[in-house]
Design a protein around this motif. Structure first.
Motif, short mmCIF file in Angstrom:
data_model
loop_
_atom_site.label_atom_id
_atom_site.label_comp_id
_atom_site.label_asym_id
_atom_site.label_seq_id
_atom_site.Cartn_x
_atom_site.Cartn_y
_atom_site.Cartn_z
N GLN A 20 0.84 -1.19 0.00
CA GLN A 20 0.00 0.00 0.00
C GLN A 20 0.89 1.25 0.00
OE1 GLN A 20 -2.39 -1.68 3.50
NE2 GLN A 20 -3.92 -0.38 2.51
N PHE A 21 0.50 2.22 -0.83
CA PHE A 21 1.23 3.48 -0.93
C PHE A 21 0.22 4.62 -0.76
CE2 PHE A 21 3.14 0.25 -3.59
CZ PHE A 21 4.48 0.28 -3.22
N ALA A 22 0.47 5.50 0.21
CA ALA A 22 -0.54 6.50 0.55
C ALA A 22 0.06 7.88 0.75
CB ALA A 22 -1.29 6.08 1.81
N LEU A 23 -0.70 8.89 0.33
CA LEU A 23 -0.46 10.28 0.70
C LEU A 23 -1.60 10.68 1.62
CD1 LEU A 23 0.57 11.84 -2.74
CD2 LEU A 23 2.07 11.12 -0.87
N GLU A 24 -1.27 11.17 2.83
CA GLU A 24 -2.30 11.44 3.83
C GLU A 24 -2.20 12.87 4.34
OE1 GLU A 24 -2.71 8.44 6.78
OE2 GLU A 24 -2.65 6.79 5.33
N ASN A 25 -3.30 13.32 4.93
CA ASN A 25 -3.41 14.70 5.37
C ASN A 25 -2.32 15.07 6.37
OD1 ASN A 25 -5.12 17.17 5.38
ND2 ASN A 25 -5.28 16.71 7.56
N PRO A 26 -1.55 16.15 6.11
CA PRO A 26 -0.50 16.56 7.05
C PRO A 26 -1.06 17.42 8.16
CG PRO A 26 -0.44 17.98 5.12
CD PRO A 26 -1.55 16.98 4.87
N TYR A 27 -0.48 17.25 9.34
CA TYR A 27 -0.88 18.09 10.48
C TYR A 27 0.22 17.98 11.53
CZ TYR A 27 -3.62 20.20 14.22
OH TYR A 27 -4.07 21.02 15.22
N THR A 28 0.66 19.13 12.06
CA THR A 28 1.70 19.15 13.08
C THR A 28 1.08 19.47 14.43
OG1 THR A 28 3.32 19.94 11.46
CG2 THR A 28 3.91 20.14 13.78
N TYR A 29 1.18 18.51 15.34
CA TYR A 29 0.62 18.65 16.68
C TYR A 29 1.76 18.85 17.67
CZ TYR A 29 -1.46 17.10 21.12
OH TYR A 29 -1.87 17.00 22.42
N GLY A 30 1.78 20.00 18.34
CA GLY A 30 2.86 20.22 19.30
C GLY A 30 2.99 21.67 19.72
#
Length: 354
Positions: free
Chosen positions: A158-168
């Protein structure tokens, strides 16, 4: 038991008449919980990896908000799926109606190996989830993220591009207070590559995550590895495992690890195991444990539990669970030591599956 409907969409063209059938499958379950917590970690509907240490936490809560409903649409080679539940809503209150607003869990389309929409992250091996009364089980040690993605799947890969989000949180400058990171610079999708292998013995998956985190003063690449498995043991028993290491942040432990803490990229080590044993054809128990530690923030969170489920009928099951959640974070500042805590809980659940 599921409910099936079918509808025929008739497309007229001259001189031929063509019929295209779409099958509609409705599913989900109704679930009622009674939960009691006693200790010094504030009450949570489920132990989500975070938590606040307080002088005393003793509470009983009845709830039906984990009930969920879904619909599956099959049309030729196209699959569509959507699901809602009511967890986390603050719409109502116990004074009047205990109302809960629906929230979207899944909404995706599948066509010829391509998945587009919101569903489990490709990093998540759902077969390795423990059967628990507490929603999600040992979340503190497992990958459990749903988000929008574009994923291409083959038999094993499986190869995926997923929603980016930086938590910190950002770095502290002088006496400035720590601030939550501005996520407006999350512009490169997270990339996940996963390999799956399955057989009569069970299944195992290995995933790699590559991500670019670009908040102010913290631009850097991150990566991590993840393993999930469900292995059949004796008779109907099974062992479920997860192990995670790297800059996985929000992907693992729910709220146990941040992507960036005080401007530094976080590295976490997480794991969980769950062994399920069948006492009879209708009764089974699961013993489970989850644990996450982080290097920068130096958090240390544990969750263990044991339960007993019995199927009263094919569609109706009842379960009772006992467990303990602990916060044992390291002391980073002698002038402001972190409080440590633990809470025990007992939960009774009844679930009617549609």
């Amino acid at each position: 038991m599921k409910t099936y409907l079918s509808c025929a969409l008739i497309c007229l063209s001259f001189p031929a008449i063509t019929a295209h059938a779409t099958s509609i499958e409705l599913g989900g379950f109704l679930k009622a919980n009674a939960r009691y917590v006693d200790g010094n970690i504030a009450f949570q509907d489920s132990w989500a990896g975070g938590g606040q240490v307080v002088p005393s936490a003793k509470r009983t809560q009845f709830s039906a908000q984990e009930s969920r409903f879904n619909i599956r649409l099959d049309h030729e080679q196209i699959l569509g799926f959507a699901e809602i539940d009511f967890v986390g809503s603050a719409q109502g209150n116990p004074i009047i109606s205990n109302s809960y607003a629906p929230r979207l869990r899944h909404a995706f389309i599948q066509y010829q190996g391509i998945t587009a929409g919101q569903t489990w992250s490709t990093l998540v091996n759902t077969s390795s989830f423990a059967e628990t009364a507490d929603l999600g089980g040992p979340l503190v040690g497992q990958a459990m993220v749903r988000q929008t993605q574009f994923c291409f799947s083959t038999v094993h890969w499986q190869f995926a591009l997923e929603n980016p989000y930086t938590y910190g949180t950002t770095a502290q400058h002088n006496e400035d207070k720590t601030q939550w990171i501005d996520t407006s610079n999350d512009y490169l999708p997270d990339t996940i590559i996963r390999y799956n292998q399955a057989g009569d013995w069970g299944n195992v998956s290995v995933s790699a995550l590559i991500r670019y985190l670009d908040p102010a003063d913290s631009r850097q690449w991150g990566g991590g590895l993840s393993m999930g498995a469900k292995l059949f043991t004796y008779a109907r028993d099974d062992l479920r495992l997860q192990l995670h290491y790297g800059n996985l942040g929000r992907y693992v432990g729910t709220d146990a690890a941040k992507d960036i803490f005080d401007g530094e990229i976080e590295t976490s080590l997480s794991g969980m195991f769950a062994y399920r044993h069948f006492w009879t054809e209708r009764s089974r128990s699961t013993l489970f444990y989850g644990h996450t530690t982080t290097q920068v923030e130096q958090t240390d969170r544990h969750h263990w539990g044991i339960n007993l489920f019995t199927d009263l009928t094919q569609a109706l099951s009842v379960g009772v669970e006992l467990g303990r959640y602990e916060i044992d974070d390291a002391i980073r500042d002698a002038a402001a030591p972190r409080p440590k805590g633990a809470s025990n809980y007992a939960q009774l659940s009844m679930q009617f599956s549609l």
